[in-house]
Design a protein around this motif. Structure first.
Motif, PDB file in Angstrom:
ATOM      1  N   THR A  49       0.999  -0.882  -0.330  1.00 19.36           N
ATOM      2  CA  THR A  49      -0.018  -0.252  -0.016  1.00 19.36           C
ATOM      3  C   THR A  49       0.373   0.683  -0.127  1.00 19.36           C
ATOM      4  OG1 THR A  49      -0.345  -0.172   2.294  1.00 19.36           O
ATOM      5  CG2 THR A  49      -2.230  -0.881   0.769  1.00 19.36           C
ATOM      6  N   THR A  50       2.500   1.153   0.075  1.00 16.37           N
ATOM      7  CA  THR A  50       3.111   2.272  -0.211  1.00 16.37           C
ATOM      8  C   THR A  50       2.968   3.148  -1.148  1.00 16.37           C
ATOM      9  OG1 THR A  50       4.810   1.220   1.317  1.00 16.37           O
ATOM     10  CG2 THR A  50       5.691   3.312   0.271  1.00 16.37           C
ATOM     11  N   GLY A  51       2.407   4.444  -0.824  1.00 16.80           N
ATOM     12  CA  GLY A  51       2.798   5.118  -2.612  1.00 16.80           C
ATOM     13  C   GLY A  51       3.585   5.778  -3.071  1.00 16.80           C
ATOM     14  N   LEU A  52       4.008   5.464  -3.997  1.00 16.22           N
ATOM     15  CA  LEU A  52       5.296   5.478  -5.077  1.00 16.22           C
ATOM     16  C   LEU A  52       5.603   6.472  -6.252  1.00 16.22           C
ATOM     17  CD1 LEU A  52       6.636   1.825  -5.468  1.00 16.22           C
ATOM     18  CD2 LEU A  52       7.369   3.529  -3.710  1.00 16.22           C
ATOM     19  N   GLN A  53       6.229   6.912  -6.710  1.00 11.77           N
ATOM     20  CA  GLN A  53       6.242   8.131  -7.374  1.00 11.77           C
ATOM     21  C   GLN A  53       7.238   8.419  -8.610  1.00 11.77           C
ATOM     22  OE1 GLN A  53       6.053  12.353  -5.255  1.00 11.77           O
ATOM     23  NE2 GLN A  53       3.423  11.934  -5.768  1.00 11.77           N
ATOM     24  N   TYR A  54       6.644   8.518  -9.993  1.00 12.34           N
ATOM     25  CA  TYR A  54       7.657   8.117 -11.033  1.00 12.34           C
ATOM     26  C   TYR A  54       8.262   9.646 -11.802  1.00 12.34           C
ATOM     27  CZ  TYR A  54       5.029   3.677 -10.468  1.00 12.34           C
ATOM     28  OH  TYR A  54       5.392   2.168  -9.324  1.00 12.34           O
ATOM     29  N   ALA A  55       8.787   9.507 -12.201  1.00 17.20           N
ATOM     30  CA  ALA A  55       9.601  10.246 -13.141  1.00 17.20           C
ATOM     31  C   ALA A  55      10.434   9.692 -13.961  1.00 17.20           C
ATOM     32  CB  ALA A  55      11.140  11.732 -12.768  1.00 17.20           C
ATOM     33  N   PHE A  56      11.000  10.592 -15.117  1.00 13.97           N
ATOM     34  CA  PHE A  56      11.642  10.251 -16.131  1.00 13.97           C
ATOM     35  C   PHE A  56      12.329  11.466 -17.864  1.00 13.97           C
ATOM     36  CE2 PHE A  56       7.758   6.674 -16.522  1.00 13.97           C
ATOM     37  CZ  PHE A  56       7.363   6.753 -17.066  1.00 13.97           C
ATOM     38  N   TYR A  57      13.715  10.724 -17.382  1.00 19.34           N
ATOM     39  CA  TYR A  57      14.650  11.654 -18.470  1.00 19.34           C
ATOM     40  C   TYR A  57      14.926  10.697 -19.235  1.00 19.34           C
ATOM     41  CZ  TYR A  57      14.741  12.551 -13.096  1.00 19.34           C
ATOM     42  OH  TYR A  57      14.112  12.788 -11.885  1.00 19.34           O
ATOM     43  N   LYS A  58      15.728  11.677 -20.178  1.00 17.05           N
ATOM     44  CA  LYS A  58      15.773  11.478 -21.722  1.00 17.05           C
ATOM     45  C   LYS A  58      17.284  12.184 -21.595  1.00 17.05           C
ATOM     46  CE  LYS A  58      15.450  11.931 -26.561  1.00 17.05           C
ATOM     47  NZ  LYS A  58      16.137  13.561 -27.038  1.00 17.05           N
ATOM     48  N   ASP A  59      18.267  11.505 -21.900  1.00 14.82           N
ATOM     49  CA  ASP A  59      18.888  12.276 -22.433  1.00 14.82           C
ATOM     50  C   ASP A  59      20.213  12.807 -20.418  1.00 14.82           C
ATOM     51  OD1 ASP A  59      20.193  10.751 -24.587  1.00 14.82           O
ATOM     52  OD2 ASP A  59      19.488  11.988 -25.573  1.00 14.82           O
ATOM     53  N   GLY A  60      19.414  12.636 -20.006  1.00 11.45           N
ATOM     54  CA  GLY A  60      19.577  12.986 -18.866  1.00 11.45           C
ATOM     55  C   GLY A  60      18.654  14.366 -17.601  1.00 11.45           C
ATOM     56  N   ARG A  61      17.626  14.643 -19.118  1.00 10.55           N
ATOM     57  CA  ARG A  61      16.913  16.135 -19.139  1.00 10.55           C
ATOM     58  C   ARG A  61      15.729  15.394 -18.786  1.00 10.55           C
ATOM     59  NH1 ARG A  61      13.830  18.314 -22.383  1.00 10.55           N
ATOM     60  NH2 ARG A  61      14.761  16.844 -24.103  1.00 10.55           N
ATOM     61  N   ASN A  62      14.997  16.088 -17.381  1.00 12.25           N
ATOM     62  CA  ASN A  62      13.619  15.475 -17.316  1.00 12.25           C
ATOM     63  C   ASN A  62      12.867  16.021 -18.398  1.00 12.25           C
ATOM     64  OD1 ASN A  62      10.899  16.358 -15.076  1.00 12.25           O
ATOM     65  ND2 ASN A  62      12.410  14.467 -14.442  1.00 12.25           N
ATOM     66  N   VAL A  63      11.441  14.438 -18.571  1.00 13.70           N
ATOM     67  CA  VAL A  63      10.870  14.784 -19.295  1.00 13.70           C
ATOM     68  C   VAL A  63       9.426  14.818 -19.172  1.00 13.70           C
ATOM     69  CG1 VAL A  63      12.318  14.561 -21.439  1.00 13.70           C
ATOM     70  CG2 VAL A  63      10.764  12.777 -20.360  1.00 13.70           C
ATOM     71  N   GLN A  64       9.249  14.131 -17.486  1.00 13.49           N
ATOM     72  CA  GLN A  64       7.543  14.093 -16.345  1.00 13.49           C
ATOM     73  C   GLN A  64       8.732  14.027 -15.318  1.00 13.49           C
ATOM     74  OE1 GLN A  64       4.683  11.395 -18.476  1.00 13.49           O
ATOM     75  NE2 GLN A  64       5.008  10.223 -16.294  1.00 13.49           N
ATOM     76  N   GLU A  65       7.925  15.076 -14.800  1.00 13.74           N
ATOM     77  CA  GLU A  65       7.766  15.787 -13.302  1.00 13.74           C
ATOM     78  C   GLU A  65       7.724  14.311 -12.169  1.00 13.74           C
ATOM     79  OE1 GLU A  65       9.916  17.600 -12.077  1.00 13.74           O
ATOM     80  OE2 GLU A  65      10.544  19.037 -13.328  1.00 13.74           O
ATOM     81  N   PHE A  66       7.855  14.460 -10.860  1.00 11.94           N
ATOM     82  CA  PHE A  66       7.280  12.731 -10.353  1.00 11.94           C
ATOM     83  C   PHE A  66       5.661  13.180 -10.288  1.00 11.94           C
ATOM     84  CE2 PHE A  66      11.771  12.172  -8.146  1.00 11.94           C
ATOM     85  CZ  PHE A  66      11.646  11.342  -8.120  1.00 11.94           C
ATOM     86  N   SER A  67       5.108  11.776 -10.231  1.00  8.29           N
ATOM     87  CA  SER A  67       4.165  12.010 -10.472  1.00  8.29           C
ATOM     88  C   SER A  67       3.308  10.347 -10.145  1.00  8.29           C
ATOM     89  CB  SER A  67       3.140  12.466 -11.420  1.00  8.29           C
ATOM     90  OG  SER A  67       3.474  11.210 -12.876  1.00  8.29           O
TER      91      SER A  67
END
Length: 666
Positions: free
Chosen positions: A224-242
């Motif tokens: 039940t632990t809530g986790l958040q996810y972020a994505f990066y392209k070539d080291g640059r953030n393309v999607q913030e934590f959600s």
């Protein structure tokens, strides 16, 4: 029947998959791995949504316990209840073992049975009775840990916190305090696994949706632990934590290719983990287009020009072509990759490009601009051209270079004009050469922007154009350009000025005209000064001289005896002056002491007219004599230099005197 079999296979695979994912876990209450006495409750937990309860099975040290309830309660634990406990259901796997120790030692070190990354680890140095001091010392692998009492809290632990822990505490033993020691092993479990970034579709073409997932697994007790996810392209953030574990790029393009990673963390940010890199290459659907002009990029009015939009497709998808002139659409999106101008005019000159797109419009690519020049139709070219190399003043390549040829663009050509000063009727030779470039090389010649002719050379030598000078208007700047099959644009030479002299002209002054030259205005001013000077000199000598030039009249010398003297000094005497002198004092001799003196500078000749009359004595017999005379003296002026020379020769008179005698008969 086949449909039923497929359905049964689907159901069986779903059941197997479900059984593989269900794994319960055992919890303790109180939540200590070691106890003295009292009641202990063990619970079999399954965190599965929509799961229906079934019969439970319990095990201690792999031996079954005869109960089918979810919770196992031991009312008064004893040493015999110590061991590893597990549980399972009819639809799940067996849980991981949980250790429960029942002790009779004076001192025990208690810890939770499950400790996960990011948790707060609580340790209690617990005594059998109340004979212990409040203070306790704690150690991890023999390294002391600061503490204030018998309970120690270690916040936000990591996997490195796993190890052997020990505590000491003093117990009153009738007459003195005795130090008691207890220890336990703590294992910090992984809260969630290191994430793995995955591509939903293994092959992504231009225009397809690019979808990535960030996969991780939570520990069963912490589902039940809530986790958040972020994505990066070539080291640059393309999607913030959600809370979304998916990243999507609609209608992916070539520039979306690169190295992708994802990061997973708790909502508090106390724990984060990042995945390995995943390189994704978006497959090109078709090449960037190139616009071509046939027959050439420069044509004369009336010629037909066909524009081609050329590309290479990697799939069989249907493509649409659009043409533009100066960024304005001239042919909308169609399947025709050609655009034809049947009859070119001067207004067709401009920058052209084309674009290629898929039918859904998800992928569109533009070509570079290409300039079309439409020249006005002029007189027949002055120079000869190589047959088949040009059409209507425009360049066309009849023979593409061989594949083995080294593909080299031309450099800036050099123009030579032989000779550079000519007269009407002469012949000149224009030589244009680019020292670098793949053959064949095509040359054009121009005079002051007017096209003269073109030459195609198949070997390393200059292009030669011969012209006959027909009029002085062929003076001025000449230049040439060159290009070959690999040229992106024409290379222009520097201009060379040609001077044409007209034999019928009285005067020709060769002069190179330079930018900002002031030679011609200076010559005009100089010529004006010369003309004004000549006019002033003429006026001075012929009009103004009487105002400034006078012969000097000197009074007669009184030491000499003359009856009467009269002299006229001035310009040459007129007949009137002579007649007048005759009518005056006819019966007397009149003399004048005519001085000889240096004439004023600037005079030419001064004249002195003298009339001599003798008075006749009374006589009985008249005699006929020529006694009346008149003489005119002219003094010719010398220059200053000649005067000085004569002075050195001790000559007293600065002038030569000439006399003309006139004898009157009475």
């Amino acid at each position: 029947m086949p449909t039923l079999l497929l359905f049964l296979v689907f159901i069986s695979s779903f059941v197997d998959h479900s059984q593989a994912t269900f794994k319960p876990w055992v919890s303790l209450a109180p939540n200590w791995n070691k106890v003295y006495r009292g009641s202990v409750t063990l619970t079999c937990n399954i965190n599965v949504t929509g799961w229906k309860e079934h019969d439970y099975k319990w095990y201690r040290n792999n031996q079954g316990i005869f109960t089918s309830h979810k919770a196992l309660t031991i009312g008064n634990v004893e040493e015999k209840h110590s061991g590893d406990y597990q549980c399972e259901t009819t639809d799940s796997e067996r849980s991981d073992p949980v250790r429960l120790d029942v002790s009779k030692e004076w001192l025990i070190l208690q810890a939770p049975p499950y400790v996960y990354e990011g948790d707060t680890l609580t340790l209690r140095c617990h005594g059998w009775n109340d004979k212990f001091k409040e203070y306790s010392s704690f150690y991890q692998d023999n390294s002391p840990i600061p503490s204030t009492n018998f309970i120690l809290d270690i916040e936000n632990v990591t996997r490195r916190a796993s190890g052997n822990y020990r505590c000491t505490r003093e117990r009153w033993n009738v007459f003195f305090y005795k130090t008691e020691t207890a220890e336990t092993f703590v294992s910090v479990h992984e809260l969630f696994s290191v994430p793995a970034i995955k591509l939903v579709r293994s092959l992504v073409m231009e225009g397809d949706d690019l979808m990535l997932t960030c996969d991780t697994t939570l520990a069963p007790p912490r589902q039940t632990t809530g986790l958040q996810y972020a994505f990066y392209k070539d080291g640059r953030n393309v999607q913030e934590f959600s809370f979304s574990d998916t990243y999507r790029v609609p209608s992916a393009q070539l520039e979306d290719s690169g190295n992708y990673t994802c990061e997973v963390g708790t909502s508090t940010g106390s724990l984060r983990k990042i995945s390995d890199k995943l390189f994704i290459q978006i497959r090109e659907l078709f090449k960037s287009p190139e616009i071509r002009m046939i027959p050439a990029k420069t044509v004369t009015e009336g010629a037909e020009v066909r524009l081609q939009c050329v590309t290479t497709a990697n799939t069989g998808n249907r493509l649409l072509y659009t043409f533009y002139k100066d960024s304005q659409t001239i042919q909308g999106a169609t399947t025709d990759s050609n655009y034809v101008i049947l009859h070119t005019e001067e207004e067709h000159t401009g920058n052209y490009k084309c674009s290629v797109q898929t039918t859904d419009g998800n992928v569109q690519k533009n070509s570079p601009d290409l300039h079309l020049l439409v020249q006005k139709t002029g007189p027949t070219s002055l120079g000869s051209t190589s047959p088949g190399s040009f059409s209507d003043g425009g360049l066309s390549f009849d023979h593409a270079p061989r594949p083995s040829d080294r593909q080299v663009d031309v450099d800036q050509p050099q123009l030579t004009v032989i000779p550079d000063v000519v007269a009407v009727g002469d012949e000149i030779v224009l030589l244009c050469e680019s020292t670098r470039g793949s053959l064949p090389i095509h040359y054009r010649f121009y005079h002051d922007g007017i096209f003269l002719g073109n030459i195609t050379v198949q070997e390393k030598k200059p292009a030669e154009l011969r012209l006959t000078i027909k009029s002085p208007t062929m003076s001025g700047p000449y230049y040439c350009d060159s290009h070959n099959y690999f040229s992106t644009q024409k290379q222009l030479s520097k201009t060379v000025n040609l001077l044409v002299m007209d034999p019928q002209s009285d005067f020709s002054l060769p002069m190179e005209e330079e930018e900002g030259s002031t030679v011609w205005p200076a010559l005009g001013i100089l010529l004006l000064i010369i003309i004004v000077t000549v006019v002033l000199l003429f006026m001075y000598r012929h009009k103004m001289a009487p105002l400034f030039t006078r012969c000097v009249q000197q009074q007669p010398n009184t030491d000499q005896t003359f009856v009467k003297a009269r002299a006229r000094v001035g310009q040459r005497p007129t007949n009137e002056d002579i007649d007048q002198s005759h009518s005056t004092n006819n019966d007397q001799e009149e003399y004048s002491n005519i001085p000889t003196m240096k004439p004023p500078i600037g005079e030419d000749i001064c004249y002195a007219y003298i009339e001599i009359n003798r008075t006749q004595e009374a006589s009985a017999t008249p005699t006929k004599r020529n006694d009346d005379h008149s003489v005119t003296y002219s003094a010719v002026k010398y220059s200053e230099t000649s005067l000085e020379t004569r002075a050195s020769q001790e000559t007293s008179n600065p002038t030569d005197l000439y006399q003309n005698f006139t004898v009157k008969e009475h």
